[in-house]
Each structure stands twice: as structure tokens, then as C-alpha cells.
Design an enzyme around this catalytic site. Structure first.
Site: not given
Ligand SMILES: Cc1cc2nc3c(=O)[nH]c(=O)nc-3n(C[C@H](O)[C@H](O)[C@H](O)COP(=O)(O)OP(=O)(O)OC[C@H]3O[C@@H](n4cnc5c(N)ncnc54)[C@H](O)[C@@H]3O)c2cc1C
Ligand SMILES: NC(=O)c1ccc[n+]([C@@H]2O[C@H](COP(=O)([O-])OP(=O)(O)OC[C@H]3O[C@@H](n4cnc5c(N)ncnc54)[C@H](O)[C@@H]3O)[C@@H](O)[C@H]2O)c1
Length: 459
Positions: A442, A184-185, A189, A205
Site C-alpha cells: 500500500h 489503432g496503436y 500513441e 478511423e
Molecule cells: C511506431 C511503432 C511503435 C511500436 N511500439 C511497440 C511497443 O511499444 N511494444 C511492442 O511490443 N511492439 C511495438 N511495435 C511493434 C514492434 O516494433 C514490431 O512488432 C517489431 O519490431 C517487429 O520485429 P521484427 O523482428 O519482426 O522486425 P523488425 O524489427 O522490423 O526487423 C526487421 C529488419 O529486417 C531488415 N530487412 C528487411 N528486409 C531486408 C532485406 N531484404 N535485407 C536486409 N535487411 C532487411 C529491416 O531493415 C529491419 O531492420 C511498434 C511498432 C511501431 C511501428
Molecule cells: N504499444 C504497442 O505495443 C504498439 C505500438 C504501435 C504499434 N504496435 C504494433 O504495430 C501494429 C500496427 O499498428 P497500426 O496502428 O499501424 O495498425 P492497427 O492495425 O493497430 O490500426 C490500424 C487502424 O487503422 C485503420 N485504418 C486502416 N486504413 C485506414 C484508412 N484508409 N482510413 C481510416 N482508417 C484506416 C484500421 O481500421 C485500424 O483501426 C499494431 O497492430 C501493433 O501490433 C504496437
């Protein structure tokens, strides 16, 4: 109950929607506290969006070094220094954290570093990182606790101590052979980035396709990209058992035999951080996926308690969290805003990018929505030719019997930027002919939209 401190607003978790609400409401004079256990500003600037894009960009530089001769530039000896890649990322993150701290200072919102949980309605006890506890009670409480990488119960998986994105972005040594569990994402990446830095990479996958919710032409194109970069892709592959330790040697047992590598990255989806924070004690219900149950105004089942971002089951993107902020802010300040029907654009930051807004063909068919399809290859976009980045395509779904744009997908260079143009047209309710007939500069990538919308079949 122990003595508590009264606030107008208490936010649990400092992700994008939570911090924006805190800064805005505090600036309006409301006494506001944000409880955060680790990441000032939440995941996006610390461990997710921004650091991953920083590292991915480093990997792109490596790919240009590798391709240098194609551009007439002899690159000589070059090497990847992962410690320096990490330092560049760390420096950016440190700057972002400083920016966030300044926003707290300016707005007057108090940042309380510690682990929070509900102990009574609208009352949060914080185990302070610095030692001791505090109890905060808000007139309004906002839950923004985010999500974490899901670790499923495959035998031996947890014991193998796999990397999540958090540790993967902190590596100062290149894995020799990285196995990525999940196409997935996160998986795609990071698979491409590590491959470009020089690791051998295998993506495993369980579904029949990478990024499997997309249309088949999209999933095929992504799989081709991965294979062309030298990434081994195993789809329809279920892992029965894991042996060994990530960082040393790991072996995945699957129906198709064993897969051996040095490092394992779990990228199989997310789990909301809603466990262990006392929700059940205060009437905040969760759903079958453990998201906080919210209505379309993001109100929870408990009076005065709101939930935003990943933990509330909003699509897991920072820009959606930012819209959750607008929804809650409006509802707290006399307005009326809902999440229903909003645009959910996304961009997968592989190189080239995959961006989509609105309906895919699959979704249109599932919903019984008729459409006309326009599709052009990136080769037809002059700018793509100047860049030698002609992989991919643009496609659009146009309504039958009308000119509305129903959906847009771009797989190609600058896809995320090009999508924004189409998004604005969709928001404004413009017919596709407005883009077809627009004078677009362009040679830009957006100019490709004129070609795309000129190829819409007659209705
Ligand atoms: C590797 C990766 C790449 C991504 N790239 C993108 C991208 O390019 N573009 C995009 O739009 N989205 C991307 N996402 C998704 C995006 O990061 C999340 O959807 C977003 O950060 C979620 O925001 P949130 O406010 O819900 O949670 P978070 O930003 O996770 O904030 C929650 C906070 O709560 C804190 N917390 C949790 N429980 C407690 C507690 N009990 N007490 C105190 N603090 C607590 C945590 O420490 C955390 O800092 C990516 C995700 C990942 C994993
Ligand atoms: N560029 C971005 O905006 C960006 C980048 C990273 C993450 N995100 C967000 O974070 C979310 C989570 O990302 P993610 O990549 O963890 O989840 P995802 O849901 O995008 O992909 C997870 C993938 O893992 C597979 N999978 C799950 N368990 C497995 C297993 N045991 N064996 C083999 N395959 C397995 C699923 O079938 C699925 O295709 C995304 O859905 C997205 O919303 C966004």
C-alpha cells in the site's frame, strides 16, 4: 552461381528474434551472419517501440507542465522545442545501436550491412551498403525481415507523401495540424503525443470505434480520453481521395466532407517485408496476407528455413518476436517448443495506458466461453488518487464454475506494470483468490488488484 561463403546460420533482417538467435547461436560456436540493410537491431530500438516511447514520455512532461497548477506548481513560461525532443530520442537510439554492435562483437556473430535476397535454396545474395555483393549460404536460414507501414491505394495518398511513424519521430518542427489516418496503436500513441506537444490533431478511423477490436467500454474510454485532450476523432469515416502534400497542406475528401491539415500521418496497419526477396524462387511460401507461411514451430515450407517476427505473421509486438526466438532456438537445439497457446499481452502506450492479457469480453462471447466479470474504476485505487490519475478501470474475466483468470484489462496509470502481476498468476495457474488474498504493498497501483478480485461475483 557465384562463389558463396558457408555459414552454419544466416539471418536475414536484424529484428529482435533474429538478433537474439544470432547472438545465442554464435556464442555457442556456430558460424553466424546477420544481413541488415539499415537498422542495427531492427525496428524496435531505431524507429518503433523505444523511440516512440521516448517521444511519448516527452509529451507527458509537456502535459505535466500544462497541468502544473493542479499540483500547486506555477509553471511560468514554457515551450516545446521539437528539435530538442528529437535530439533526446536520437541520443537514446545511438546508445542502443552501440549496445547492439557490442553484442555482435561479444558473440562473434557477423553483421553484414546490405540488402539481402534469396538466389538459391538457403543462399542469400547481399548487395552491400558499402558497395559490391557477397553471397552467403547457411545450413540454417532465418527470415526476420519485419514489416513496414501500409500505404493503401486511396487516390492521392502516396502522392501526398504522408509521414509514417519513421518520419513523424524525426520531426524537428511541430505540425500545425496533424491528420492521423488510422485509430489503432501507432495512430493513437502518436496522436496523443503530438497533441500534447501542441499540434491540432484529427484522427480519422474507418471503423466505428478507435482500437476497434477491444470491448466497447474500452473503445469508449479511449475515445473519451482523446476528446478530453482536444483531439478531434472521426470514426466511421472513409477517405475517398487525398489532395496536397504533407508538410505543406493536405485535404482529405470523405463521405462526411473535407478535412484539411498541414501534415498527414499514415497509421493504417502494416505490410510484411516479404516481397522482392526471392522467396518464390526457393520454395518459401507466403499466405494471403503475404506473411511467410510457418508451422507452430516457425518452420517455413522450405527445408532448413525458419521465419520469425512480423514477417511470419506472429502478433506484431517485440515481446512476441522475442518468444519466437525461444521457439526457434529450442527447435534448433534439440528441444520442441511451439507458438500455439502462448500468452499475447499488449500495452498501448497512451497516457494512461491500456493493457490486456487473455480474453476480452468480446472474444469470450465469440468463443462461447462463459465468464464472471469483475470491474472496478481506477478511482477506487488509492495510488491513482495520490497521482490525480483516476481515469480508467480494471476488469477481469473469471471462468464460470472455477477460479481461473481468463482475461484481464487495465486502462489506467501503470496499466502495463499492473498487468504483469496478473500475467504471472495466469501463467502459474493460480486461482483469482490468490491475488484477492495477497498482501500487496500500500499504496501501489497493483494494490488495486485486491479490490478488483474481491468484487468477483459468486460462481
Ligand atoms: C511506431 C511503432 C511503435 C511500436 N511500439 C511497440 C511497443 O511499444 N511494444 C511492442 O511490443 N511492439 C511495438 N511495435 C511493434 C514492434 O516494433 C514490431 O512488432 C517489431 O519490431 C517487429 O520485429 P521484427 O523482428 O519482426 O522486425 P523488425 O524489427 O522490423 O526487423 C526487421 C529488419 O529486417 C531488415 N530487412 C528487411 N528486409 C531486408 C532485406 N531484404 N535485407 C536486409 N535487411 C532487411 C529491416 O531493415 C529491419 O531492420 C511498434 C511498432 C511501431 C511501428
Ligand atoms: N504499444 C504497442 O505495443 C504498439 C505500438 C504501435 C504499434 N504496435 C504494433 O504495430 C501494429 C500496427 O499498428 P497500426 O496502428 O499501424 O495498425 P492497427 O492495425 O493497430 O490500426 C490500424 C487502424 O487503422 C485503420 N485504418 C486502416 N486504413 C485506414 C484508412 N484508409 N482510413 C481510416 N482508417 C484506416 C484500421 O481500421 C485500424 O483501426 C499494431 O497492430 C501493433 O501490433 C504496437
Amino acid at each position: 552461381m557465384s562463389h558463396y561463403e558457408e555459414y552454419d546460420v544466416v539471418v536475414l533482417g536484424s529484428g529482435a528474434p533474429g538478433k537474439l538467435l544470432a547472438w545465442t547461436l554464435a556464442s555457442q560456436g556456430r558460424r553466424t551472419a546477420v544481413v541488415e540493410r539499415r537498422y542495427v537491431g531492427g525496428s524496435c530500438p531505431n524507429i518503433a517501440c523505444l523511440p516512440s516511447k521516448n517521444v511519448i514520455h516527452g509529451a507527458r512532461v509537456a502535459s505535466y507542465f500544462r497541468r502544473g497548477a493542479e499540483f500547486g506548481i506555477t509553471n511560468g513560461d514554457w515551450k516545446v522545442d521539437m528539435a530538442a525532443v528529437r535530439d533526446r530520442k536520437r541520443k537514446m537510439v545511438a546508445g542502443l545501436v552501440a549496445f547492439h554492435l557490442e553484442k555482435y562483437r561479444e558473440s562473434g556473430a557477423e553483421l553484414v550491412m546490405g540488402d539481402g535476397r534469396f538466389i538459391a535454396p538457403k543462399t542469400i545474395e547481399v548487395t552491400l551498403n558499402a558497395g559490391g555483393t557477397r553471397t552467403l549460404r547457411g545450413q540454417t536460414v532465418i527470415i526476420d525481415t519485419g514489416s513496414r507501414a501500409r500505404m493503401d491505394d486511396t487516390t492521392g495518398l502516396a502522392e501526398a507523401r504522408p509521414l509514417t511513424h519513421v518520419e513523424a519521430l524525426e520531426l524537428d518542427q511541430l505540425p500545425e495540424h496533424l491528420i492521423v489516418l488510422g485509430g489503432g496503436y501507432v495512430g493513437l500513441e502518436l496522436a496523443q503525443a503530438f497533441r500534447r506537444f501542441g499540434s491540432r490533431v484529427t484522427v480519422v478511423e474507418r471503423n466505428g470505434a478507435l482500437i476497434h477490436r477491444e470491448d466497447p467500454d474500452v473503445t469508449d474510454a479511449i475515445e473519451h480520453l482523446c476528446r478530453d485532450e482536444g483531439i478531434e476523432v472521426l470514426t466511421r469515416t472513409a477517405v475517398d481521395r487525398v489532395e496536397g502534400q504533407s508538410g505543406e497542406s493536405v485535404r482529405l475528401h470523405t463521405g462526411h466532407g473535407g478535412i484539411e491539415g498541414t501534415h498527414l500521418l499514415v497509421a493504417g496497419g502494416r505490410t510484411p517485408n516479404t516481397d522482392g526477396i526471392g522467396l518464390e524462387k526457393v520454395g518459401v511460401e507466403t499466405d494471403g496476407k503475404r506473411h511467410v507461411k510457418v508451422d507452430e514451430r516457425l518452420q517455413t515450407t522450405a527445408e532448413g528455413v525458419w521465419a520469425v517476427g512480423d514477417c511470419a505473421g506472429s502478433p506484431y509486438f517485440t515481446h512476441i518476436g522475442e518468444d519466437d526466438f525461444r521457439v526457434v532456438l529450442a527447435n534448433l537445439t534439440g528441444g520442441d517448443r511451439v507458438t500455439t497457446g502462448r500468452q499475447v499481452p499488449f500495452c498501448l502506450f497512451t497516457d494512461p495506458e491500456l493493457a490486456r492479457v487473455g480474453l476480452s469480453e468480446r472474444e469470450a462471447r465469440e468463443r462461447g466461453v462463459g465468464y464472471r466479470l469483475a470491474k472496478v474504476p481506477m478511482e477506487a485505487v488509492f495510488r491513482a488518487q495520490t497521482l490525480s490519475e483516476t481515469r480508467g478501470f480494471l476488469k477481469a474475466l473469471i471462468e464460470e464454475g472455477g477460479d481461473r483468470i481468463l482475461g484481464f484489462t487495465a486502462f489506467g496509470a501503470e496499466a502495463g506494470e499492473v498487468m504483469a502481476v496478473v500475467q504471472v498468476a495466469m501463467l502459474a495457474g493460480l486461482p483469482y483468490t490468490a491475488l484477492r488474498d495477497a498482501i500487496l504493498t500500500h499504496p501501489t497501483m497493483a494494490e488495486g488488484l485486491a479490490g478488483l478480485f474481491s468484487s468477483v461475483p459468486r460462481g
